[in-house]
Design a protein around this motif. Structure first.
Motif, PDB file in Angstrom:
ATOM      1  N   VAL A  73      56.384  27.626   2.545  1.00  0.00           N
ATOM      2  CA  VAL A  73      55.866  27.538   3.912  1.00  0.00           C
ATOM      3  C   VAL A  73      56.692  28.407   4.863  1.00  0.00           C
ATOM      4  O   VAL A  73      56.146  29.051   5.762  1.00  0.00           O
ATOM      5  CB  VAL A  73      55.835  26.076   4.391  1.00  0.00           C
ATOM      6  CG1 VAL A  73      55.512  25.999   5.882  1.00  0.00           C
ATOM      7  CG2 VAL A  73      54.794  25.284   3.604  1.00  0.00           C
ATOM      8  N   ALA A  74      57.995  28.459   4.662  1.00  0.00           N
ATOM      9  CA  ALA A  74      58.845  29.299   5.508  1.00  0.00           C
ATOM     10  C   ALA A  74      58.437  30.768   5.413  1.00  0.00           C
ATOM     11  O   ALA A  74      58.393  31.484   6.427  1.00  0.00           O
ATOM     12  CB  ALA A  74      60.312  29.128   5.103  1.00  0.00           C
ATOM     13  N   LEU A  75      58.119  31.221   4.211  1.00  0.00           N
ATOM     14  CA  LEU A  75      57.701  32.615   4.025  1.00  0.00           C
ATOM     15  C   LEU A  75      56.341  32.876   4.668  1.00  0.00           C
ATOM     16  O   LEU A  75      56.137  33.910   5.319  1.00  0.00           O
ATOM     17  CB  LEU A  75      57.659  32.948   2.534  1.00  0.00           C
ATOM     18  CG  LEU A  75      59.036  33.108   1.874  1.00  0.00           C
ATOM     19  CD1 LEU A  75      58.911  33.074   0.355  1.00  0.00           C
ATOM     20  CD2 LEU A  75      59.702  34.412   2.326  1.00  0.00           C
ATOM     21  N   LEU A  76      55.398  31.969   4.507  1.00  0.00           N
ATOM     22  CA  LEU A  76      54.096  32.113   5.157  1.00  0.00           C
ATOM     23  C   LEU A  76      54.253  32.107   6.677  1.00  0.00           C
ATOM     24  O   LEU A  76      53.586  32.873   7.390  1.00  0.00           O
ATOM     25  CB  LEU A  76      53.162  30.982   4.726  1.00  0.00           C
ATOM     26  CG  LEU A  76      52.638  31.026   3.284  1.00  0.00           C
ATOM     27  CD1 LEU A  76      51.888  29.738   2.965  1.00  0.00           C
ATOM     28  CD2 LEU A  76      51.734  32.230   3.056  1.00  0.00           C
ATOM     29  N   SER A  77      55.147  31.251   7.173  1.00  0.00           N
ATOM     30  CA  SER A  77      55.384  31.155   8.620  1.00  0.00           C
ATOM     31  C   SER A  77      56.004  32.437   9.165  1.00  0.00           C
ATOM     32  O   SER A  77      55.659  32.886  10.269  1.00  0.00           O
ATOM     33  CB  SER A  77      56.277  29.954   8.932  1.00  0.00           C
ATOM     34  OG  SER A  77      55.627  28.741   8.622  1.00  0.00           O
ATOM     35  N   ALA A  78      56.926  33.011   8.400  1.00  0.00           N
ATOM     36  CA  ALA A  78      57.573  34.257   8.845  1.00  0.00           C
ATOM     37  C   ALA A  78      56.541  35.369   9.003  1.00  0.00           C
ATOM     38  O   ALA A  78      56.553  36.111   9.994  1.00  0.00           O
ATOM     39  CB  ALA A  78      58.656  34.662   7.845  1.00  0.00           C
ATOM     40  N   ALA A  79      55.640  35.476   8.038  1.00  0.00           N
ATOM     41  CA  ALA A  79      54.602  36.506   8.119  1.00  0.00           C
ATOM     42  C   ALA A  79      53.672  36.246   9.305  1.00  0.00           C
ATOM     43  O   ALA A  79      53.316  37.179  10.044  1.00  0.00           O
ATOM     44  CB  ALA A  79      53.809  36.536   6.818  1.00  0.00           C
ATOM     45  N   ALA A  80      53.295  34.981   9.512  1.00  0.00           N
ATOM     46  CA  ALA A  80      52.401  34.640  10.623  1.00  0.00           C
ATOM     47  C   ALA A  80      53.081  34.842  11.966  1.00  0.00           C
ATOM     48  O   ALA A  80      52.448  35.293  12.936  1.00  0.00           O
ATOM     49  CB  ALA A  80      51.933  33.191  10.481  1.00  0.00           C
ATOM     50  N   LEU A  81      54.363  34.510  12.042  1.00  0.00           N
ATOM     51  CA  LEU A  81      55.103  34.661  13.299  1.00  0.00           C
ATOM     52  C   LEU A  81      55.256  36.137  13.657  1.00  0.00           C
ATOM     53  O   LEU A  81      55.149  36.521  14.833  1.00  0.00           O
ATOM     54  CB  LEU A  81      56.472  33.985  13.180  1.00  0.00           C
ATOM     55  CG  LEU A  81      57.280  33.802  14.464  1.00  0.00           C
ATOM     56  CD1 LEU A  81      56.485  33.038  15.513  1.00  0.00           C
ATOM     57  CD2 LEU A  81      58.591  33.081  14.169  1.00  0.00           C
ATOM     58  N   SER A 123      64.676  32.850  13.447  1.00  0.00           N
ATOM     59  CA  SER A 123      63.740  32.026  14.207  1.00  0.00           C
ATOM     60  C   SER A 123      63.087  30.944  13.355  1.00  0.00           C
ATOM     61  O   SER A 123      62.437  30.052  13.886  1.00  0.00           O
ATOM     62  CB  SER A 123      62.662  32.902  14.856  1.00  0.00           C
ATOM     63  OG  SER A 123      62.050  33.734  13.890  1.00  0.00           O
ATOM     64  N   ILE A 124      63.266  31.025  12.037  1.00  0.00           N
ATOM     65  CA  ILE A 124      62.722  29.996  11.140  1.00  0.00           C
ATOM     66  C   ILE A 124      63.868  29.397  10.339  1.00  0.00           C
ATOM     67  O   ILE A 124      64.611  30.102   9.650  1.00  0.00           O
ATOM     68  CB  ILE A 124      61.669  30.577  10.173  1.00  0.00           C
ATOM     69  CG1 ILE A 124      60.480  31.120  10.969  1.00  0.00           C
ATOM     70  CG2 ILE A 124      61.207  29.511   9.176  1.00  0.00           C
ATOM     71  CD1 ILE A 124      59.432  31.790  10.118  1.00  0.00           C
ATOM     72  N   ARG A 125      63.997  28.073  10.448  1.00  0.00           N
ATOM     73  CA  ARG A 125      65.034  27.366   9.688  1.00  0.00           C
ATOM     74  C   ARG A 125      64.379  26.402   8.708  1.00  0.00           C
ATOM     75  O   ARG A 125      63.584  25.544   9.110  1.00  0.00           O
ATOM     76  CB  ARG A 125      65.966  26.612  10.644  1.00  0.00           C
ATOM     77  CG  ARG A 125      67.019  27.495  11.268  1.00  0.00           C
ATOM     78  CD  ARG A 125      67.641  26.877  12.501  1.00  0.00           C
ATOM     79  NE  ARG A 125      66.772  27.072  13.668  1.00  0.00           N
ATOM     80  CZ  ARG A 125      67.134  26.785  14.914  1.00  0.00           C
ATOM     81  NH1 ARG A 125      68.317  26.261  15.153  1.00  0.00           N
ATOM     82  NH2 ARG A 125      66.298  27.016  15.915  1.00  0.00           N
ATOM     83  N   ILE A 155      64.953  36.684   9.242  1.00  0.00           N
ATOM     84  CA  ILE A 155      64.155  35.725  10.013  1.00  0.00           C
ATOM     85  C   ILE A 155      64.382  34.291   9.540  1.00  0.00           C
ATOM     86  O   ILE A 155      64.435  33.355  10.345  1.00  0.00           O
ATOM     87  CB  ILE A 155      62.655  36.072   9.888  1.00  0.00           C
ATOM     88  CG1 ILE A 155      62.391  37.488  10.406  1.00  0.00           C
ATOM     89  CG2 ILE A 155      61.791  35.067  10.644  1.00  0.00           C
ATOM     90  CD1 ILE A 155      60.968  37.961  10.175  1.00  0.00           C
ATOM     91  N   ILE A 156      64.524  34.094   8.213  1.00  0.00           N
ATOM     92  CA  ILE A 156      64.576  32.752   7.616  1.00  0.00           C
ATOM     93  C   ILE A 156      65.999  32.378   7.236  1.00  0.00           C
ATOM     94  O   ILE A 156      66.701  33.132   6.546  1.00  0.00           O
ATOM     95  CB  ILE A 156      63.678  32.676   6.359  1.00  0.00           C
ATOM     96  CG1 ILE A 156      62.232  32.983   6.717  1.00  0.00           C
ATOM     97  CG2 ILE A 156      63.785  31.305   5.708  1.00  0.00           C
ATOM     98  CD1 ILE A 156      61.311  33.137   5.505  1.00  0.00           C
ATOM     99  N   THR A 157      66.427  31.206   7.663  1.00  0.00           N
ATOM    100  CA  THR A 157      67.705  30.619   7.254  1.00  0.00           C
ATOM    101  C   THR A 157      67.416  29.323   6.512  1.00  0.00           C
ATOM    102  O   THR A 157      66.670  28.477   7.015  1.00  0.00           O
ATOM    103  CB  THR A 157      68.593  30.307   8.479  1.00  0.00           C
ATOM    104  OG1 THR A 157      68.832  31.512   9.205  1.00  0.00           O
ATOM    105  CG2 THR A 157      69.922  29.706   8.044  1.00  0.00           C
ATOM    106  N   LEU A 158      67.977  29.171   5.322  1.00  0.00           N
ATOM    107  CA  LEU A 158      67.777  27.955   4.540  1.00  0.00           C
ATOM    108  C   LEU A 158      69.066  27.129   4.516  1.00  0.00           C
ATOM    109  O   LEU A 158      70.166  27.675   4.377  1.00  0.00           O
ATOM    110  CB  LEU A 158      67.363  28.310   3.100  1.00  0.00           C
ATOM    111  CG  LEU A 158      66.036  29.070   2.969  1.00  0.00           C
ATOM    112  CD1 LEU A 158      65.738  29.386   1.505  1.00  0.00           C
ATOM    113  CD2 LEU A 158      64.886  28.297   3.594  1.00  0.00           C
ATOM    114  N   ALA A 159      68.903  25.810   4.653  1.00  0.00           N
ATOM    115  CA  ALA A 159      70.072  24.939   4.737  1.00  0.00           C
ATOM    116  C   ALA A 159      69.804  23.594   4.088  1.00  0.00           C
ATOM    117  O   ALA A 159      68.671  23.082   4.138  1.00  0.00           O
ATOM    118  CB  ALA A 159      70.470  24.724   6.201  1.00  0.00           C
ATOM    119  N   LYS A 160      70.839  23.034   3.480  1.00  0.00           N
ATOM    120  CA  LYS A 160      70.753  21.676   2.954  1.00  0.00           C
ATOM    121  C   LYS A 160      70.899  20.699   4.114  1.00  0.00           C
ATOM    122  O   LYS A 160      71.796  20.821   4.952  1.00  0.00           O
ATOM    123  CB  LYS A 160      71.860  21.428   1.930  1.00  0.00           C
ATOM    124  CG  LYS A 160      71.878  20.006   1.395  1.00  0.00           C
ATOM    125  CD  LYS A 160      73.114  19.753   0.544  1.00  0.00           C
ATOM    126  CE  LYS A 160      73.200  18.276   0.157  1.00  0.00           C
ATOM    127  NZ  LYS A 160      74.437  17.960  -0.586  1.00  0.00           N
TER     128      LYS A 160
END
Length: 354
Positions: free
Chosen positions: A151-159, A170-172, A196-201
């Protein structure tokens, strides 16, 4: 003559002994093919029905939600201090539904999902991103239960499409499973979306502290999490049913959302389809019986118990209107429910209450 008659009578009275032949390899293959064909008919029927289906959309008003009765989440599902383990309810083994469970199935999670959802899951996620989140330029996005970052990847493309160029970080994406996130890091790096995407536990029940993963998948030290009133859009795909205390998660979502009528929460989740039509009964059977079977086969038996848990967690999850009422209790008003696959999957569109 007397002896002959007696012998004939005795022979006629005794039934012939049946000859039992052991099953040959060909016989067993035929039986297996019959079973496989029977099992295969169900996914084929579900896929065909889903492709022909028009998703059902239900608009909700506040008064209807307030009048909807609901049961609070069972007290046997306590909040955990450690987001990577713990008990998600007495009906399932310890640790099932937790970050540690998803750590165990992370390597084959994506491909198993595609098989179990018959390839329809990406369409549902696109509906979440394109139809529900409704991105605007400058949006800050939080993807909970981010997992392998689909979903983060789809959101990045849409954003990027909505704003021309998305702002850095802008996407966490937040998830309790480190191994799932590491699979996501690989996909984010390959897609050139790491800026654009940062992933975190982290834990959806308490977003005040997270641990960010770097480009190699290494887990950082605990750091400040998601600030109050800092997020425009929140997504959560097939993760809310694994949260021990959903009410806490809803309240955390409301805390981090900006107090704006354009702020939005979009949650995609399974539920047991009703049995009011033939097609919904087929969908119900598919979720209950075929999905765990496919999960076990695709994971080569390595995730059998995990995919049995999947069905149990769906079976325990509230029906759409009851879940919407639970969200209202947490300060989030569901405005619309879109149902896919005859009620097996539901997309909840909500806004923060004033």
């Amino acid at each position: 003559a007397k002896t002959t008659t007696t012998t004939a009578t005795a022979t006629a009275a005794d039934p012939p002994t049946p000859i039992v032949r052991p099953k040959t390899g060909r016989d067993m293959c035929k039986s297996l093919l019959k079973i496989s064909f029977a099992v295969g008919l169900v996914p084929a029927a579900v896929l065909l029905a889903a492709l022909l289906e028009t998703p059902a959309v239900r608009e909700l008003d506040l008064e209807t939600l307030k009048a909807t009765p609901f049961s609070p989440q069972a007290p046997s599902e306590p909040s955990r201090a450690d987001a990577t383990g713990g008990d998600f309810g007495t009906a399932v083994p310890e640790g099932f539904g937790s970050g540690s469970m998803f750590d165990r199935i992370a390597k084959y999670y994506d491909i198993t999902n595609r098989f179990m959802a018959l390839g329809l899951d990406q369409g549902w996620r696109r509906a979440l991103v394109n139809d529900c989140l409704a991105f605007e330029a400058g949006d800050q996005v939080l993807d909970l239960a981010s997992g392998t970052a689909d979903v983060a990847l789809l959101s990045a493309a849409a954003l990027k499409t909505a704003s021309g160029e998305a702002a850095a970080h802008s996407i966490r994406g937040v998830d309790p499973s480190v191994e799932m996130l590491r699979e996501g890091v690989v996909k984010v790096e390959a897609s050139k979306m790491a800026d654009i995407i940062t992933l975190a536990k982290g834990d959806a029940q308490d977003l005040t502290s997270v641990q960010v993963l770097d480009s190699t998948g290494a887990l950082g030290e605990p750091s400040a999490g998601i600030a109050t009133d800092s997020i425009n859009k929140i997504s959560m795909s097939f993760g809310i049913r694994n949260v021990p205390n959903r009410l806490k998660a809803f309240r955390e979502m409301k805390r981090v959302l900006k107090p704006s009528e354009k702020s939005r929460v979009c949650i995609l989740e399974f539920s047991m389809p009703p049995k009011d039509t033939m097609l919904s009964m087929v969908a119900n059977f598919f979720v209950a019986k075929v999905v765990p079977f496919i999960g076990s086969i695709v994971s080569l038996g390595g995730g059998t118990k995990e995919y049995e848990y999947l069905f149990k967690s769906i079976e325990k999850f509230p029906q759409p209107m009851e879940f919407a009422a639970q969200m209202l209790e947490g300060g989030l008003q569901v405005q619309k429910i879109t149902s896919f696959c005859y009620g097996a999957v539901n997309l909840y569109q909500a806004v923060p209450m004033p």
